[in-house]
Scaffold this motif. Structure first.
Motif, PDB file in Angstrom:
ATOM      1  N   VAL A  10      79.077 -47.527 -21.951  1.00 55.46           N
ATOM      2  CA  VAL A  10      78.617 -46.520 -20.998  1.00 55.46           C
ATOM      3  C   VAL A  10      77.096 -46.523 -20.921  1.00 55.46           C
ATOM      4  N   LYS A  11      76.443 -46.620 -22.068  1.00 58.76           N
ATOM      5  CA  LYS A  11      74.978 -46.600 -22.090  1.00 58.76           C
ATOM      6  C   LYS A  11      74.378 -47.786 -21.340  1.00 58.76           C
ATOM      7  N   VAL A  12      74.982 -48.962 -21.491  1.00 63.50           N
ATOM      8  CA  VAL A  12      74.460 -50.145 -20.795  1.00 63.50           C
ATOM      9  C   VAL A  12      74.558 -49.967 -19.287  1.00 63.50           C
ATOM     10  N   ARG A  13      75.694 -49.490 -18.809  1.00 62.05           N
ATOM     11  CA  ARG A  13      75.867 -49.300 -17.367  1.00 62.05           C
ATOM     12  C   ARG A  13      74.891 -48.261 -16.831  1.00 62.05           C
ATOM     13  N   GLU A  14      74.608 -47.241 -17.624  1.00 62.88           N
ATOM     14  CA  GLU A  14      73.704 -46.177 -17.183  1.00 62.88           C
ATOM     15  C   GLU A  14      72.243 -46.612 -17.194  1.00 62.88           C
ATOM     16  N   ARG A  15      71.842 -47.311 -18.249  1.00 68.49           N
ATOM     17  CA  ARG A  15      70.411 -47.601 -18.450  1.00 68.49           C
ATOM     18  C   ARG A  15      69.980 -48.961 -17.897  1.00 68.49           C
ATOM     19  N   LYS A  16      70.911 -49.884 -17.727  1.00 67.33           N
ATOM     20  CA  LYS A  16      70.595 -51.224 -17.212  1.00 67.33           C
ATOM     21  C   LYS A  16      69.394 -51.841 -17.944  1.00 67.33           C
ATOM     22  N   PRO A  17      69.526 -52.087 -19.245  1.00 67.34           N
ATOM     23  CA  PRO A  17      68.397 -52.582 -20.044  1.00 67.34           C
ATOM     24  C   PRO A  17      67.874 -53.926 -19.553  1.00 67.34           C
ATOM     25  N   ILE A  38      77.684 -57.473 -17.620  1.00 68.52           N
ATOM     26  CA  ILE A  38      77.944 -56.339 -18.511  1.00 68.52           C
ATOM     27  C   ILE A  38      77.123 -55.113 -18.133  1.00 68.52           C
ATOM     28  N   GLY A  39      76.128 -55.301 -17.243  1.00 68.19           N
ATOM     29  CA  GLY A  39      75.367 -54.147 -16.766  1.00 68.19           C
ATOM     30  C   GLY A  39      73.885 -54.183 -17.052  1.00 68.19           C
ATOM     31  N   GLY A  40      73.408 -55.258 -17.661  1.00 68.16           N
ATOM     32  CA  GLY A  40      71.979 -55.364 -17.965  1.00 68.16           C
ATOM     33  C   GLY A  40      71.211 -56.057 -16.864  1.00 68.16           C
ATOM     34  N   SER A  41      69.914 -56.221 -17.102  1.00 65.19           N
ATOM     35  CA  SER A  41      69.034 -56.893 -16.145  1.00 65.19           C
ATOM     36  C   SER A  41      68.318 -58.026 -16.869  1.00 65.19           C
ATOM     37  N   PRO A  42      68.571 -59.289 -16.496  1.00 65.51           N
ATOM     38  CA  PRO A  42      67.976 -60.416 -17.217  1.00 65.51           C
ATOM     39  C   PRO A  42      66.640 -60.846 -16.634  1.00 65.51           C
ATOM     40  N   VAL A  43      65.736 -61.287 -17.504  1.00 64.62           N
ATOM     41  CA  VAL A  43      64.527 -61.977 -17.073  1.00 64.62           C
ATOM     42  C   VAL A  43      64.362 -63.172 -17.996  1.00 64.62           C
ATOM     43  N   MET A  44      64.123 -64.344 -17.434  1.00 59.59           N
ATOM     44  CA  MET A  44      64.191 -65.583 -18.202  1.00 59.59           C
ATOM     45  C   MET A  44      62.832 -66.275 -18.309  1.00 59.59           C
ATOM     46  N   THR A  45      61.772 -65.500 -18.341  1.00 58.28           N
ATOM     47  CA  THR A  45      60.413 -66.033 -18.408  1.00 58.28           C
ATOM     48  C   THR A  45      60.173 -66.783 -19.718  1.00 58.28           C
ATOM     49  N   SER A  46      59.565 -67.980 -19.631  1.00 55.18           N
ATOM     50  CA  SER A  46      59.351 -68.779 -20.837  1.00 55.18           C
ATOM     51  C   SER A  46      57.947 -69.359 -20.951  1.00 55.18           C
ATOM     52  N   SER A  47      57.044 -69.011 -20.067  1.00 60.12           N
ATOM     53  CA  SER A  47      55.681 -69.529 -20.155  1.00 60.12           C
ATOM     54  C   SER A  47      54.893 -68.770 -21.220  1.00 60.12           C
ATOM     55  N   PRO A  48      54.238 -69.492 -22.127  1.00 57.26           N
ATOM     56  CA  PRO A  48      53.411 -68.810 -23.133  1.00 57.26           C
ATOM     57  C   PRO A  48      52.339 -67.925 -22.523  1.00 57.26           C
ATOM     58  N   ARG A  49      51.965 -68.179 -21.267  1.00 57.26           N
ATOM     59  CA  ARG A  49      50.889 -67.427 -20.625  1.00 57.26           C
ATOM     60  C   ARG A  49      51.335 -66.045 -20.149  1.00 57.26           C
ATOM     61  N   GLU A  50      52.637 -65.792 -20.065  1.00 56.27           N
ATOM     62  CA  GLU A  50      53.075 -64.496 -19.549  1.00 56.27           C
ATOM     63  C   GLU A  50      54.142 -63.788 -20.376  1.00 56.27           C
ATOM     64  N   VAL A  51      54.640 -64.439 -21.439  1.00 55.38           N
ATOM     65  CA  VAL A  51      55.738 -63.807 -22.167  1.00 55.38           C
ATOM     66  C   VAL A  51      55.335 -62.494 -22.832  1.00 55.38           C
ATOM     67  N   ALA A  52      54.113 -62.390 -23.302  1.00 54.75           N
ATOM     68  CA  ALA A  52      53.684 -61.149 -23.955  1.00 54.75           C
ATOM     69  C   ALA A  52      53.745 -59.987 -22.968  1.00 54.75           C
ATOM     70  N   LEU A 201      74.846 -61.101 -24.478  1.00 55.64           N
ATOM     71  CA  LEU A 201      75.541 -59.810 -24.477  1.00 55.64           C
ATOM     72  C   LEU A 201      75.075 -58.941 -25.643  1.00 55.64           C
ATOM     73  N   ILE A 202      74.939 -59.549 -26.810  1.00 55.85           N
ATOM     74  CA  ILE A 202      74.435 -58.811 -27.971  1.00 55.85           C
ATOM     75  C   ILE A 202      73.052 -58.251 -27.675  1.00 55.85           C
ATOM     76  N   GLY A 203      72.196 -59.062 -27.052  1.00 58.89           N
ATOM     77  CA  GLY A 203      70.871 -58.597 -26.695  1.00 58.89           C
ATOM     78  C   GLY A 203      70.912 -57.434 -25.728  1.00 58.89           C
ATOM     79  N   THR A 204      71.841 -57.473 -24.781  1.00 57.09           N
ATOM     80  CA  THR A 204      71.956 -56.396 -23.805  1.00 57.09           C
ATOM     81  C   THR A 204      72.341 -55.086 -24.478  1.00 57.09           C
ATOM     82  N   PHE A 205      73.330 -55.119 -25.352  1.00 61.87           N
ATOM     83  CA  PHE A 205      73.717 -53.900 -26.069  1.00 61.87           C
ATOM     84  C   PHE A 205      72.594 -53.410 -26.982  1.00 61.87           C
ATOM     85  N   SER A 206      71.825 -54.346 -27.531  1.00 64.52           N
ATOM     86  CA  SER A 206      70.714 -53.958 -28.412  1.00 64.52           C
ATOM     87  C   SER A 206      69.626 -53.204 -27.657  1.00 64.52           C
ATOM     88  N   GLY A 207      69.582 -53.390 -26.351  1.00 64.50           N
ATOM     89  CA  GLY A 207      68.562 -52.738 -25.544  1.00 64.50           C
ATOM     90  C   GLY A 207      68.796 -51.270 -25.298  1.00 64.50           C
TER      91      GLY A 207
END
Length: 271
Positions: A10-17, A38-52, A201-207
């Motif tokens: 329920v929390k994932v669907r509500e908060r969309k981490p 599962i209800g989360g929002s992915p971002v797949m950025t991998s450049s060292p210049r913007e990951v922080a 999925l584990i990462g999404t629930f962890s959010g």
């Protein structure tokens, strides 16, 4: 544990981490789709210049070693340290650790530099992260002389992290409590990326929680249950391609009620 994990749907669907994933190019699309399903929002950025900067916006960070190289390692270290400083959970998927000296050395170095709240791998990978301290008959997961549950518990204590050991029976442990999940289908092993998707999925629930044990249980069991449901939908003339699509469908339909009905879970308490 079953109730606390169930509430996360329920929390994932509500908060969309927002789940920042530095993952491998073989499975990046499926990891993003699993996160969305599962209800989360992915971002797949991998450049060292913007990951922080991206990590600062995220609710969780997933680091996946599938197609590791020097540039990805640089990005992972920057992202991981930034997440640690901001108390954002970091999840490690040590894909292929033990296959080459480079891969094993680099993940060991990353473990020294970044604190991981959850680590998910197969038995062979988790065994290698522990430095081979467990007596085995070889490095393949099928040749370990202890169960996934025992391995997860020992690794959790040694690595100071919640550990998920995936296999025929998945195990999740924080060193004191261990959950054994007896869901899944053999077809999951015939589609590339299902382990990576489980970590996403584990990462999404962890959010959406600071109970990382519950998040790990919810994530790994969602993949295993979805594999069962997807396989059950297959017609006689359908194979792994259709299974892959039905797997995403099953994840997208997963909710608290379905999970509670389908999950097969037992919990052990370590002495």
């Amino acid at each position: 544990m079953k109730v606390s994990a169930a509430d996360l749907f329920v929390k994932v669907r509500e908060r969309k981490p927002l789940v920042h994933q530095i993952t491998n190019f073989v499975t990046v699309n499926d990891c993003a789709n699993a996160t969305l399903a599962i209800g989360g929002s992915p971002v797949m950025t991998s450049s060292p210049r913007e990951v922080a900067d991206m990590v600062k916006l995220a609710d969780a960070l997933v680091l996946n070693f599938g197609t590791i190289d020097d540039k990805a390692l640089e990005a992972m270290e920057i992202a991981g340290k930034t997440a640690n400083a901001l108390d954002i959970p970091v999840i490690l998927d040590p894909v292929g650790v033990g296959a080459t000296a480079y891969r094993t050395e680099q993940v060991t170095e990353l473990l020294r530099k970044v604190n991981f709240q959850i680590i998910r791998g197969n038995a062979s990978e988790i065994h290698r992260l522990m430095g081979g301290d467990i007596v085995t008959r070889g490095v393949d997961s099928g040749e370990l002389t202890i169960s996934n549950a025992e391995l997860a518990a020992q690794a959790a204590n040694k690595l100071n992290s919640v550990v998920v050991v995936s296999g025929a029976k998945d195990a999740v442990s924080d060193g004191k409590h261990t959950s054994i999940i007896d869901n899944g289908n053999l077809l999951l092993t015939n589609v590339t990326g299902t382990g990576c998707m489980a970590t996403a999925l584990i990462g999404t629930f962890s959010g959406v929680t600071d109970d990382f044990y519950a998040a790990a249980v919810a994530g790994i069991s969602t993949m295993s249950i979805s594999g069962e449901l997807a396989a059950a939908k297959l017609q006689e003339d359908e194979g792994t391609g259709t299974f892959r699509v039905r797997l995403i469908d099953a994840i997208s339909r997963m909710n608290k009620e379905t999970w509670m009905h389908e999950v097969k879970i037992n919990e052990e308490i370590q002495n």
